[in-house]
Design a protein around this motif. Structure first.
Motif, PDB file in Angstrom:
ATOM      1  N   HIS A  76     -26.613  46.474 -67.640  1.00 21.74           N
ATOM      2  CA  HIS A  76     -28.057  46.663 -67.461  1.00 21.74           C
ATOM      3  C   HIS A  76     -28.632  47.316 -68.714  1.00 21.74           C
ATOM      4  CE1 HIS A  76     -26.225  50.415 -66.202  1.00 21.74           C
ATOM      5  NE2 HIS A  76     -27.378  51.019 -66.016  1.00 21.74           N
ATOM      6  N   HIS A  78     -30.194  50.225 -69.383  1.00 15.78           N
ATOM      7  CA  HIS A  78     -30.263  51.672 -69.667  1.00 15.78           C
ATOM      8  C   HIS A  78     -29.556  51.969 -70.992  1.00 15.78           C
ATOM      9  CE1 HIS A  78     -30.798  52.637 -65.090  1.00 15.78           C
ATOM     10  NE2 HIS A  78     -31.845  52.054 -65.640  1.00 15.78           N
ATOM     11  N   ASP A  80     -27.628  54.137 -72.096  1.00 15.74           N
ATOM     12  CA  ASP A  80     -26.209  54.502 -72.137  1.00 15.74           C
ATOM     13  C   ASP A  80     -25.309  53.279 -71.999  1.00 15.74           C
ATOM     14  OD1 ASP A  80     -27.235  54.552 -69.437  1.00 15.74           O
ATOM     15  OD2 ASP A  80     -25.387  55.506 -68.745  1.00 15.74           O
ATOM     16  N   HIS A  81     -25.913  52.122 -71.718  1.00 21.77           N
ATOM     17  CA  HIS A  81     -25.132  50.885 -71.596  1.00 21.77           C
ATOM     18  C   HIS A  81     -25.564  49.828 -72.605  1.00 21.77           C
ATOM     19  CE1 HIS A  81     -23.130  52.106 -67.832  1.00 21.77           C
ATOM     20  NE2 HIS A  81     -24.190  52.883 -67.763  1.00 21.77           N
ATOM     21  N   HIS A 153     -28.510  49.555 -58.116  1.00 19.46           N
ATOM     22  CA  HIS A 153     -28.838  50.565 -59.127  1.00 19.46           C
ATOM     23  C   HIS A 153     -30.339  50.497 -59.363  1.00 19.46           C
ATOM     24  CE1 HIS A 153     -27.742  53.397 -62.209  1.00 19.46           C
ATOM     25  NE2 HIS A 153     -28.056  52.618 -63.217  1.00 19.46           N
ATOM     26  N   ASP A 176     -23.053  50.632 -63.362  1.00 15.15           N
ATOM     27  CA  ASP A 176     -23.544  51.666 -62.440  1.00 15.15           C
ATOM     28  C   ASP A 176     -23.922  50.993 -61.119  1.00 15.15           C
ATOM     29  OD1 ASP A 176     -23.433  52.897 -64.891  1.00 15.15           O
ATOM     30  OD2 ASP A 176     -25.493  53.590 -64.896  1.00 15.15           O
TER      31      ASP A 176
HETATM   32 ZN   LIG Z   1     -27.816  53.024 -65.307  1.00 21.89          ZN
END
Ligand SMILES: [Zn+2]
Ligand SMILES: [Zn+2]
Ligand SMILES: [Zn+2]
Length: 274
Positions: A76, A78, A80-81, A153, A176
């Motif tokens: 996804h 976000h 952090d990904h 999520h 996530d």
């Molecule tokens: Zn996430």
């Protein structure tokens, strides 16, 4: 199939960037497996999952051939990904010899961010091919079959988790996510999927959540639901992954609690082979 966890932390990492809580203080003091960079994983040496801001550090630490990797799965959008601005570095003049095109399999929101965050003068399509990873539609990548499944999520986008098969072995890389949505459970049941290695989101550790992320007891419940549809059994390897300091446990405590309920606890650099 080999799965290497390059990073095992949630968005803010452990210790978290701007935090001074007890978990983060302990992590800073003791180091080792308490230090968790943002989540990323590598299957064998050629299929990368997610691209956090710590990718460069993972590359330095684990010395894998990022130049040669052409296949990237993205769960996804976000940060952090999917730290899209880094992709500018895969261009002629900055990477020698000019790398092959990288195929990024992702949802529509990640595609949107990819083009929004990169400078307009950067010819992204010369170096990348963005492929829409439609939920429940298998994709052939090299000798893998990858099925994007729906996560539970951020509801503003189509967050994914990935079912990855090679030969007779199957990994479900599941973060996530909270408890898997009904459509995902249906897919697993109707297709008689058997998972050899189940890697679950355990962001909240000591706390239960289930709607966006999971805690350890949610992981146990998730295993029970998957056992019921025969997607996992006593031969499956169960792994808890993607941790936040907000879960309240450092590595040692997490590993101890997880072992009691038959889960392995990830740490940065951990490798599992099935
Ligand atoms: Zn996430
Ligand atoms: Zn995350
Ligand atoms: Zn903290």
């Amino acid at each position: 199939m080999k799965l290497k966890y390059l990073g095992t932390g949630a968005a803010e990492g452990v210790p978290a960037v701007f935090c001074n809580c007890e978990v983060c203080q302990t992590a800073r003091k003791e180091g080792g497996r308490n230090i968790r960079t943002r989540s990323q994983a590598l299957i064998n040496d050629d299929l990368l999952i997610d691209f956090p801001p710590d990718t460069y550090m993972h590359y330095l630490t684990y010395n894998f051939n990022l130049h040669g990797i052409t296949e990237l799965l993205v769960t996804h959008s976000h940060t952090d990904h999917f730290y899209a601005i880094e992709f500018e570095m895969r261009q002629e003049g900055l990477a020698h010899p000019t790398p092959e095109k990288m195929r990024i399999y992702c949802n529509k929101e990640s595609e949107k961010k990819f083009y929004e965050l990169l400078p307009s003068k950067f010819d992204a399509d010369k170096y990348f091919e963005i492929i829409y990873a439609a939920p429940f539609v298998p994709i052939k990548i090299k000798d893998y079959t990858v099925v994007p499944l729906l996560a539970n999520h951020d509801k503003s986008e189509e967050c994914l988790i990935f079912l990855i098969s090679q030969g007779s072995k199957t990994i479900l890389y599941g973060n996530d996510t909270g408890f898997f949505p009904e459509e995902t459970m249906d897919y697993l049941e109707k297709n008689n999927v058997y998972i050899n290695l189940l890697s679950l989101d355990c962001t909240m550790q000591s706390r239960s959540e289930g709607t966006n992320h999971m805690g350890l007891m949610d992981n146990v419940e998730m295993r029970r639901r998957l056992e019921k549809i025969k997607a996992v059994d006593e031969n499956t390897i169960f792994i808890a992954n993607h941790f936040s300091h907000n879960g309240g446990w450092n590595y040692e405590k997490m590993a101890e609690e997880a072992a009691k309920v038959g889960f392995l606890t990830t740490y940065d650099g951990m490798e599992v082979e099935i």
